[in-house]
Design a protein around this motif. Structure first.
Motif, short mmCIF file in Angstrom:
data_model
loop_
_atom_site.label_atom_id
_atom_site.label_comp_id
_atom_site.label_asym_id
_atom_site.label_seq_id
_atom_site.Cartn_x
_atom_site.Cartn_y
_atom_site.Cartn_z
N GLY A 1 12.24 21.62 -20.31
CA GLY A 1 13.50 22.34 -20.50
C GLY A 1 14.70 21.49 -20.13
O GLY A 1 15.30 20.84 -20.96
N THR B 1 14.49 24.89 -25.29
CA THR B 1 13.48 24.03 -24.69
C THR B 1 12.93 23.08 -25.74
O THR B 1 13.33 23.09 -26.90
CB THR B 1 12.33 24.86 -24.11
OG1 THR B 1 11.66 25.52 -25.19
CG2 THR B 1 12.84 25.91 -23.14
N GLU C 1 9.15 25.27 -16.68
CA GLU C 1 9.25 24.06 -17.48
C GLU C 1 8.36 22.91 -17.01
O GLU C 1 8.30 21.89 -17.68
CB GLU C 1 10.72 23.58 -17.54
CG GLU C 1 11.34 23.34 -16.18
CD GLU C 1 12.83 23.01 -16.25
OE1 GLU C 1 13.41 23.11 -17.34
OE2 GLU C 1 13.42 22.66 -15.21
#
Length: 457
Positions: A145, A154, A413
């Motif tokens: 991300g 993302t 992420e």
């Protein structure tokens, strides 16, 4: 076993694709996990990757794909088998300004891709603290991300096409820069975020954007997270897609970074927001518009940059938070996300629970408030070494229970790897996990792809 495997791969790989030693590839960047593969391979071509995968499938040899080795969840740790490092597949294959796309190999370093896009007067917007060493294949495998998700999304949103070697050595390649393609299942999304458990990503076609010609950057001091969320809502409503980044920083995180960076703190407050607007057109009035907006809405405890050096200093304060934490010792890191509207509730409830269980615990909280993603790192002041990991399960239980209570996720992420896969059943339903395992079994029937990662046992 190591000597035997090396000899067998030498039958179809060149000598420089088989490494006798590579200590820099064996220890992760936090020095928490150490790999012990039977052999380390650095293929120079997609054909070599295919040959490796065919052989490993035939002989049921585990394969652990590795990019820049910058992961934080143990997803590239090898215990036996083949550590397959993709760093030699690092070419920029094509740039198309007409298609706003760039096609790169998996081993290309993120900064290299950013620079190739800039040379074509375009922007590749993924921006991470590790961009000087992380690689595109790893970015895709963990759906990275970073700082600009609020505007650009993302990695999943930035990938137009993939080239993937499947466990049996067959190649799936859809690298055409198509922004629309409704011909059945979109298979690329299986591999984005799969952490190397379904195949080996060897190349990708990525989206490019116009380079910003104007920026307006402000640091805003706030009394609490509720005020930060209110500011976010106001800025989004007024400036719309011009809002590129909206970063939250706690007082403690700023104190650490300012001391580490030897920079003055911009303002004094309990919580801070670093926000940035950008425009693809020259717009001399944008900084003044932001200043007037903040003043009109009562956010007067603010600093707006007047030069590129001032902007760089503010971003240095944000980006050096991770490095500045090292003085506190080993941390139990949490890469989490909750709905933006519930960030304040999570932080307000979780910190007292941690302090009750671990008196004196220190919490460094910062991250991407614009998309609800936080880095929530905890330190035990009496345990500076990796002995802190002995407390990880209990700390994680407190943090994750509070995250789940707010409808959040345990991995925003960085991925799941080996340190969070036993938590996956708490965030994904039995039906979802069964479907994931069915996909895994279909593509990787012998279970050789990155075993023990992502999916629960």
């Amino acid at each position: 076993m190591k000597t035997d495997l090396t000899a067998r791969f030498a039958a179809f790989l060149s000598p420089d694709e088989i490494l006798a030693e590579a200590p820099e590839l064996l220890t992760d960047q936090r020095k928490r996990f150490v790999s012990a593969p039977d052999v380390i391979l650095k293929p120079k071509s997609v054909e070599s990757v295919q040959a490796v995968m065919r052989y490993c499938t035939q002989h049921h040899i585990p394969v652990i794909p590795q990019g820049g080795n910058t992961g934080l969840c143990g997803a590239a740790v090898a215990e036996g088998g083949v550590l397959l490092n993709l760093s030699r597949l690092n070419r920029i294959r094509a740039v198309s300004t007409a298609d706003n796309s760039i096609t790169v190999e998996a081993g290309a370093v993120l900064q290299q891709v950013q620079e190739a896009a800039a040379a074509a007067d375009r922007l590749f917007p993924l921006s991470l603290a590790s961009e000087g060493s992380c690689q595109i294949g790893g970015n895709i495998a963990c759906n990275a991300g970073g700082l600009n998700v609020l505007r650009y999304g993302t990695m999943r949103d930035l990938v137009l096409g993939l080239e993937v070697v499947l466990p049996d050595g067959s190649l799936i390649s859809h690298l055409q820069p198509l922004h629309k393609n409704t011909t059945g299942y979109d298979l690329r999304h299986l591999f984005i975020g799969s952490e190397g458990t379904l195949g080996v990503i060897t190349a990708a076609t990525l989206k490019l954007f116009a380079r910003p010609k104007t920026r307006a950057t402000a640091w805003v001091g706030l009394p609490d997270i509720e005020a930060a969320v209110g500011l976010l809502s106001l800025v989004q409503g007024h400036f719309a897609e011009r809002l590129e980044s909206f970063e939250l920083v706690s007082r403690f995180a700023l104190d650490l970074s300012a001391a580490f960076s030897r920079l003055q703190k911009p303002v004094d407050a309990e919580w801070h927001v670093l926000l940035e607007l950008s425009d693809a057109l020259p717009h001399d009035g944008l900084p003044d518009m932001l200043a007037e907006f903040l003043y009109r809405h009562g956010f007067e405890n603010s600093v707006l940059t007047q030069s590129e050096q001032e902007r760089s200093d503010l971003w240095t304060l944000r980006e050096h938070i991770s490095a500045s934490q090292r003085s506190l010792g080993t941390s139990i890191k949490h890469d989490i996300a909750v709905p933006v509207s519930r960030v304040a509730a999570f932080v307000g409830a979780c910190a007292p629970a941690l302090q009750a269980a671990f008196p004196g615990i220190e919490i460094v909280c910062f991250g991407h408030l614009g998309d609800g993603s936080l880095h929530y790192n905890t330190f035990l002041p009496h345990v500076l070494s990796n002995d802190a990991y002995a407390y990880e399960d209990k700390i994680n239980t407190i943090v994750y229970e509070h995250i789940l209570a707010q409808g959040g996720t345990i991995a925003a992420e960085h991925g799941i790897g080996i340190i969070k896969n036993h938590w996956l059943p708490r965030v994904r339903s039995p039906e979802e996990i069964a479907l994931m395992k069915a996909v895994k079994a279909q593509l990787d029937p012998h279970g050789i792809m990155n075993p023990g990662k992502l999916l629960p046992a």
